[in-house]
Design an enzyme around this catalytic site. Structure first.
Site, PDB file in Angstrom:
ATOM      1  NE  ARG A  25       9.283  -0.422 -18.986  1.00 52.53           N
ATOM      2  CZ  ARG A  25       9.109   0.539 -19.895  1.00 52.53           C
ATOM      3  NH1 ARG A  25       9.102   0.252 -21.185  1.00 52.53           N
ATOM      4  NH2 ARG A  25       8.938   1.795 -19.519  1.00 52.53           N
ATOM      5  NE  ARG A 180      -7.793   4.719  10.719  1.00 52.64           N
ATOM      6  CZ  ARG A 180      -8.504   4.870  11.846  1.00 52.64           C
ATOM      7  NH1 ARG A 180      -8.659   6.089  12.359  1.00 52.64           N
ATOM      8  NH2 ARG A 180      -9.053   3.833  12.459  1.00 52.64           N
ATOM      9  NE  ARG A 181     -12.181   0.608   6.510  1.00 58.44           N
ATOM     10  CZ  ARG A 181     -13.054  -0.293   6.972  1.00 58.44           C
ATOM     11  NH1 ARG A 181     -14.186  -0.511   6.302  1.00 58.44           N
ATOM     12  NH2 ARG A 181     -12.800  -0.955   8.087  1.00 58.44           N
ATOM     13  CB  CYS A 200       3.920   5.276 -13.269  1.00 63.13           C
ATOM     14  SG  CYS A 200       4.763   4.535 -14.666  1.00 63.13           S
ATOM     15  NE  ARG A 220       4.430   0.678 -11.974  1.00 63.41           N
ATOM     16  CZ  ARG A 220       5.314   0.656 -12.962  1.00 63.41           C
ATOM     17  NH1 ARG A 220       6.604   0.499 -12.695  1.00 63.41           N
ATOM     18  NH2 ARG A 220       4.930   0.805 -14.221  1.00 63.41           N
ATOM     19  CG  ASN A 231       3.265  11.877 -12.638  1.00 61.50           C
ATOM     20  OD1 ASN A 231       4.380  11.336 -12.628  1.00 61.50           O
ATOM     21  ND2 ASN A 231       2.364  11.588 -13.552  1.00 61.50           N
ATOM     22  CE1 TYR A 263      14.312   5.514 -18.575  1.00 58.61           C
ATOM     23  CE2 TYR A 263      12.817   7.311 -18.016  1.00 58.61           C
ATOM     24  CZ  TYR A 263      13.057   5.962 -18.214  1.00 58.61           C
ATOM     25  OH  TYR A 263      12.031   5.053 -18.041  1.00 58.61           O
ATOM     26  CB  ALA A 317      12.717   5.990 -21.791  1.00 51.53           C
TER      27      ALA A 317
END
Length: 318
Positions: A25, A180-181, A200, A220, A231, A263, A317
């Protein structure tokens, strides 16, 4: 003591060797690997990188910003955190009210044109100053829309009311730890078109066994050199804070990535980082008097014995 960053170093080396070169992108180009996972045992230490300096103060203030439910960069700027500046600045220069120098593709142009970079940095500095000094301007142009703070703490329902996912998941951990929720999600398809940057790190799930709490993040898209180290440290810190509130010991942070990429203008920096020998990971200190995530301030969170190599700079970026 242990070297907890090794899974990260192994993965970024694998991407350099086995990754696929792709367009993206931003127009920068990446080397990408799809479907990767790293595991960090937080009982052995804190998984912040030592092969380059990672500014832990920025990680702390960003996570506290998320947990406040805040989406305006003003709080970050007050703590000298400029991680999200470019996204808000992009909204400003694309608005009808902006009358300054042409900032089209400022991310790429600032990397390749030194003269333009001077102009860009001056405009960005003026923008930051105005966010801090002008409350009305900050409300209009400092807000990034439905980013993490909004989705975590103010998820809007169809009836107009809101869900506090963080509060809900903490109650689940306390009252039904085998559930599990125990999931927090930031991905709302309705909000993607209006968000400064669609989430992200999309969702995370907690897991409790034998008095230990673990968390798995699905991300993602991961900028492996600049973003992912933040992160890793951020979710490791979040897990420690949740463990404090729920009275559990910390277990694992499991980091699952979709498109994990480097990148093309970060290749030399990655090679420099991989040439360095990692140090032992530091320990995390949380103020023992603080029991709830809302109680924590910057001074209540510290790293102990963080030994690291020097900073390696790289362009963002946008």
């Amino acid at each position: 003591m242990a070297i907890l960053e090794q899974p990260y170093l192994d993965l970024i080396n694998k991407i350099m060797i086995e990754g696929h070169d792709k367009n993206d992108r931003t127009g920068t180009g990446t080397r990408s690997y799809f479907g990767a996972q790293m595991r960090f045992d937080l009982s052995k230490g804190f998984p912040i990188l030592t092969t380059k300096k990672v500014p832990f103060g920025l990680i702390k203030s960003e996570l506290l910003w998320f947990l406040r439910g805040d989406t305006n960069i003003r709080f970050l700027l007050e703590h000298k955190n400029h991680i999200w500046d470019e996204w808000a600045f992009k909204n400003w220069v694309n608005s009808d009210e902006y009358t300054g120098p042409d900032m089209t593709d400022f991310g790429l142009r600032s990397q390749s044109d030194p003269e333009f970079n001077k102009i860009y940095q001056a405009e960005l500095k003026k923008f930051d100053r105005r966010i801090l000094d002008d409350e009305n301007f900050a409300k209009k142009y400092g807000n990034l829309g439905d980013v993490y703070g909004a989705q975590w703490r103010h998820w809007q329902k169809r009836d107009g009311s809101f869900i506090d996912q963080i509060e809900n998941v903490i109650e689940q951990i306390k009252n039904n730890p085998d559930s599990r929720r125990m999931i927090v999600t930031a991905w709302n398809p309705e909000d993607v078109p209006t968000s400064a940057l669609p989430p992200c790190h999309v969702m995370f799930q907690f897991y409790v066994v034998d008095g230990k709490i673990s968390v798995q993040l699905y991300q993602r898209s991961g900028d492996m050199f600049l973003g992912v180290p933040f992160n890793i440290a951020s979710y490791a810190l979040l897990l420690n804070m949740i463990a404090r509130e729920t009275g559990l010991q910390v277990g694992e942070f499991i980091h699952t990535l979709g498109d994990a990429h480097i990148y093309s203008n970060h290749f030399s920096q990655v090679k420099e980082m991989l040439s360095r020998k990692p140090y032992e990971s530091p320990q995390l200190w949380l103020n023992p008097e603080k029991k709830h995530i809302e109680d924590f301030d910057m001074q209540d969170i510290k790293l102990v014995d963080y030994k690291h190599h020097g900073t390696i700079k790289a362009p963002v970026a946008v």
